[in-house]
Design an enzyme around this catalytic site. Structure first.
Site, PDB file in Angstrom:
ATOM      1  N   LYS A  65       0.806  -1.232   0.000  1.00 26.97           N
ATOM      2  CA  LYS A  65       0.000   0.000   0.000  1.00 26.97           C
ATOM      3  C   LYS A  65       0.841   1.284   0.000  1.00 26.97           C
ATOM      4  O   LYS A  65       0.407   2.298  -0.535  1.00 26.97           O
ATOM      5  CB  LYS A  65      -0.935   0.019   1.216  1.00 26.97           C
TER       6      LYS A  65
ATOM      7  N   ASP B 259     -10.355   3.855   1.652  1.00 25.80           N
ATOM      8  CA  ASP B 259     -10.622   3.394   3.030  1.00 25.80           C
ATOM      9  C   ASP B 259     -11.342   4.464   3.856  1.00 25.80           C
ATOM     10  O   ASP B 259     -12.128   4.136   4.746  1.00 25.80           O
ATOM     11  CB  ASP B 259      -9.319   3.000   3.739  1.00 25.80           C
TER      12      ASP B 259
END
Ligand code: NAP
Length: 290
Positions: free
Chosen positions: A75, A111
């Site tokens: 990520k 997110d």
């Protein structure tokens, strides 16, 4: 009833990259939505080791992959390999969704959208709210950005490692959220809990198979106001021990499933540029987890 994707000569590829990636529920949720939409895509898992990340991106471009999600451990590192990174992803320091544009690969982080969805459904006034975040890892960064977007007045991040906590705080320097963000040694949590409106667990404590564990005790949870919300990013088991204890004390308990669904729906909307069947994505996960 789940429908199988029909793969033809023009089917396009979406997917998730990680190492490991076998645990990911994203293929299940995305393929259910793609089938329901009749969209000519399939979503597949790609296990990619860290030292193959750059080669994988070149390969994805060569074979025309339309977009992909990113999970642990890529990520952060993927950011340096993208041509465009949205301000949201830059602030969080992590990308979970990538798509192909004329400029090359573009990345963002959905997110925060996922984290916020169940909180926005609570329709509260957050302007005087105090949030406490347990843990200072990757997910905590999206949660801090989310609490800031929500308009919380004060955000505490509690961790067990003083050095990591200091690094966490320093990483937000120069951003507006820094003014309302403070870090807290774990042992000092009882001092802030009585004035806490939102308590978010971003540690993996209590996740299957360690389902009897809880990041904080019922005694500490019991110090919180009865109107407070306890939010666990974990979604296996449902509920976690932490959320069970919170519910026992009359708090509102939210688990991480909706965050997973909504971050996925936001990603799929970016790739397909159309509204997506969130209900079907949620149902696919609930059926699987049941
Ligand atoms: P991560 O980067 O490894 O961070 C985990 C954090 O938890 C670290 O700060 C770690 O502290 C802390 N921690 C671990 N064990 C602890 C303990 N016993 N006591 C206190 N703190 C402890 O992991 P992540 O990517 O942020 O993910 C964290 C959790 O969120 C996972 O359970 C993941 O499944 C969940 N998650 C859910 C969603 C969703 O969509 N629902 C999305 C993202 C993540 P140290 O640094 O000191 O080790």
């Amino acid at each position: 009833m789940s429908r199988q994707p029909i793969i033809t000569g023009t089917t396009r590829l979406l997917g998730v990259i990680g190492d490991p990636v076998g645990h990911s529920l994203s293929p299940l949720m995305h393929n259910a939505a793609l089938a329901a939409l009749g969209a000519n895509y399939v979503y597949v898992p790609f296990a990619i080791a860290a030292d193959h990340l750059e080669a994988a991106l070149t390969g994805f471009e060569a074979i025309g992959v339309a977009g992909f999600n990113i999970t642990i451990p890529h990520k952060q590192r993927i950011m340096g390999l993208l041509q465009v990174v949205t301000p949201t992803a830059q602030a969080i320091g992590a990308v979970n969704t990538v798509w192909r544009t004329e400029q090359g690969w573009q990345g963002t982080n959905t997110d925060v959208i996922g984290f916020l969805a169940p909180l926005k459904a609570q329709s509260r006034d957050w302007s005087a709210a105090q949030a406490v975040v347990l843990g200072n890892g990757g997910a905590a960064r999206a949660v801090v950005a989310g609490c800031d977007q929500l308009g919380c007045q004060r955000i505490w991040v509690a961790g067990r490692d003083a050095e990591k906590l200091a690094q966490f705080q320093a990483s937000w320097q120069g951003m507006p959220v820094a003014e309302k963000l403070s870090v807290l040694p774990w042992g000092e949590l009882p001092e802030v809990l009585p004035t806490t409106d939102l308590l978010v667990n971003t540690t993996p404590v209590g996740m299957h198979p360690n389902s009897t564990e809880t990041p904080i005790s019922g005694d500490w949870i019991g110090r919180m106001p009865a109107s407070a919300i306890a939010y666990d990013l974990i979604y296996t088991p449902r509920p976690t021990r932490f959320l069970q204890l919170a519910a026992d004390h009359g708090l509102i308990a939210l688990d991480g499933l909706e965050m997973l669904v909504q971050q996925g729906a936001a990603a799929l909307e970016i790739w397909l540029q159309t509204a997506v069947p969130v209900e079907i994505m949620r149902q696919a996960l609930e059926d699987h987890l049941r």
